[in-house]
Design a protein around this motif. Structure first.
Motif, PDB file in Angstrom:
ATOM      1  N   ASP A 151      20.128  54.394  42.537  1.00 47.15           N
ATOM      2  CA  ASP A 151      19.442  53.363  43.321  1.00 47.15           C
ATOM      3  C   ASP A 151      17.932  53.620  43.384  1.00 47.15           C
ATOM      4  O   ASP A 151      17.195  52.829  43.975  1.00 47.15           O
ATOM      5  CB  ASP A 151      20.032  53.264  44.735  1.00 47.15           C
ATOM      6  N   HIS A 152      17.485  54.707  42.747  1.00 51.65           N
ATOM      7  CA  HIS A 152      16.044  55.000  42.687  1.00 51.65           C
ATOM      8  C   HIS A 152      15.494  54.887  41.273  1.00 51.65           C
ATOM      9  O   HIS A 152      14.277  54.758  41.106  1.00 51.65           O
ATOM     10  CB  HIS A 152      15.765  56.397  43.268  1.00 51.65           C
ATOM     11  N   ASP A 254      15.088  59.795  50.725  1.00 53.89           N
ATOM     12  CA  ASP A 254      16.417  59.815  51.335  1.00 53.89           C
ATOM     13  C   ASP A 254      16.617  61.047  52.227  1.00 53.89           C
ATOM     14  O   ASP A 254      17.710  61.596  52.298  1.00 53.89           O
ATOM     15  CB  ASP A 254      17.497  59.767  50.246  1.00 53.89           C
ATOM     16  N   HIS A 301      16.147  53.698  52.782  1.00 57.38           N
ATOM     17  CA  HIS A 301      17.329  52.917  53.154  1.00 57.38           C
ATOM     18  C   HIS A 301      17.310  52.447  54.601  1.00 57.38           C
ATOM     19  O   HIS A 301      18.333  52.014  55.116  1.00 57.38           O
ATOM     20  CB  HIS A 301      18.588  53.741  52.861  1.00 57.38           C
TER      21      HIS A 301
HETATM   22 ZN   LIG Z   1      18.960  56.362  47.806  1.00 57.87          ZN
END
Ligand SMILES: [Zn+2]
Length: 325
Positions: A151-152, A254, A301
Motif C-alpha cells: 500500500d506504499h 505506519d 492510515h
Molecule cells: Zn501502510
C-alpha cells in the motif's frame, strides 16, 4: 489546541464547538464526519517555505475481528471506537500519500495502493487527488519510500505489467528494507493475505530498477528532509522529518496504523505490525519525540485530517488534528 484532552476530542462535534465558544468546526470535523464519506481529496500544510500535502489514495473500513490488537480484547477496541464517536463494528483505514512542494519540485512520500485489488475497490486515487491539489505528476523528481509494503509502493507500478509509473523520478528506499525483502527464503514467510506475493513483486521491480537509491541510517535525503529509523511495522521502516525555519513536520508512515482518534495507547500490539513489540517501542520513542519537539505529525492510515499535534495523556497520547491551510 494543544491543551485539548482526549476527553474533549471525543465530545460530539456540536458540544465541542459550544464548549470552546466557537460556532464552526475547527479540529473536530473528521471525527464528526467519520461515518460518512470523506470527500475532500487533499489537505495542505505549511512548514516554513515547504508545502506539505495529504493526498487521499483510498479508504477502507475493515470489519473488526478478534486478534486485530493482539494484547487487547475486542470489547476494549469497541469501547475505544465508540469513545471516538465511530461505529464499533469496523476500523476505519485511510490510504494517504504525503507530498512536498519544494520550490518547483514535487516530492512524493510513498505512492499509495496503485489501485491493487487486494486493498479493496475504488482505491488508487493518488493522481486524482494530486490534480485536485494542483500537483503535476510530471514534476515529481523524487519519491521517498518509508517501507516496502504494497500500500506504499504499488502506486509506483502498473498492476498488470509492473511498468514504472514514475520512471524519471529517483526512488529513495531504506537499504534495510530492500535487504530484508530480497533475502533468500523471504517469499515463503506467511505475512498475512495483503502481503501475499509482495516479496516476489519487490524482487521483480524496485530491487532491479536503476532509478532506486538505497540509503543507510538517518541521512538528510533532501535539503530539509531527514530519515528517522522506525523499525517494527516493517523491519527497515523510516519516517521523514521535514524542517524549514522553526517548523518541523514528521511524516510518521505506519508507526501506528489505527488512527490516534482511536488508539492513544501505544502499548496496543497491532497484528498488522511485523514485529509488534518492536513497533510498540518505536511508537513510544517517535511519539515522545513528537511531544517534546512539538512536531506536527501525520500518519498514512489515519482519518483526515491526518496531521496534528500529540500531547501526553496518562500513559498514552492525545491527538489534536489540524485542518491545514
Ligand atoms: Zn501502510
Amino acid at each position: 489546541m494543544s491543551s485539548v484532552s482526549r476527553r474533549d476530542l471525543v465530545l460530539g462535534a456540536a458540544a465541542a464547538y459550544s464548549a470552546f465558544g466557537i460556532n464552526k468546526p475547527v479540529t473536530f470535523i473528521d471525527v464528526a464526519n467519520a461515518q460518512g464519506p470523506v470527500t475532500q481529496p487533499f489537505r495542505r500544510y505549511r512548514v516554513g517555505d515547504i508545502e506539505v500535502f495529504s493526498l487521499i489514495d483510498g479508504m477502507r473500513d475493515l470489519p473488526l475481528r478478534d486478534g486485530m490488537v493482539r494484547n487487547v480484547g475486542v470489547e476494549q477496541v469497541k469501547t475505544a471506537l465508540r469513545a471516538a464517536g465511530l461505529p464499533d463494528n469496523q476500523t476505519p483505514l485511510r490510504f494517504i500519500v504525503m507530498a512536498l512542494k519544494l520550490r518547483d519540485q514535487v516530492v512524493l512520500i510513498d505512492s499509495g495502493t496503485g489501485g491493487h485489488p487486494i486493498y479493496g475497490n475504488g482505491n488508487g486515487r493518488l493522481l486524482e487527488s494530486m490534480a485536485a491539489a494542483g500537483l503535476d505528476p510530471k514534476a515529481v523528481k523524487t519519491i521517498l519510500i518509508s517501507h516496502l509494503h504494497g500500500d506504499h509502493i504499488y502506486g509506483l507500478m502498473n498492476n498488470e505489467t509492473n511498468a514504472q509509473l514514475f520512471p524519471d523520478a529517483e526512488i529513495v528506499v531504506p537499504a534495510a528494507e530492500l535487504k530484508w525483502w530480497t533475502r533468500p527464503g523471504v517469499e515463503s514467510i506467511d505475512l498475512g493475505p495483503t502481503r501475499k506475493g509482495l516479496a516476489q513483486r519487490i524482487q521483480a521491480t524496485v530491487a532491479t530498477w536503476k532509478n532506486v537509491r538505497p540509503f543507510e541510517g538517518e541521512p538528510e535525503l533532501l535539503p530539509g528532509v531527514r530519515a528517522i529509523e522506525a523499525p517494527g511495522h516493517s523491519p527497515g521502516m523510516v519516517t521523514h522529518l521535514v524542517s524549514s525555519g522553526s517548523r518541523q513536520f514528521l511524516i510518521s508512515a505506519d508507526v501506528v496504523n489505527l488512527s490516534p482518534h482511536i488508539q492513544t495507547n501505544p502499548e496496543w500490539q497491532l497484528a498488522i505490525d511485523q514485529d509488534p513489540q518492536m513497533a510498540v517501542e518505536t511508537r513510544k520513542k517517535i511519539f515522545d519525540r513528537a511531544v517534546a519537539d512539538k512536531l506536527t505529525v501525520s500518519g498514512t492510515h489515519w482519518l483526515m485530517p491526518n496531521a496534528g499535534t500529540l500531547s501526553k495523556d496518562g500513559n498514552g497520547y492525545a491527538f489534536s488534528p489540524q485542518d491545514g491551510v
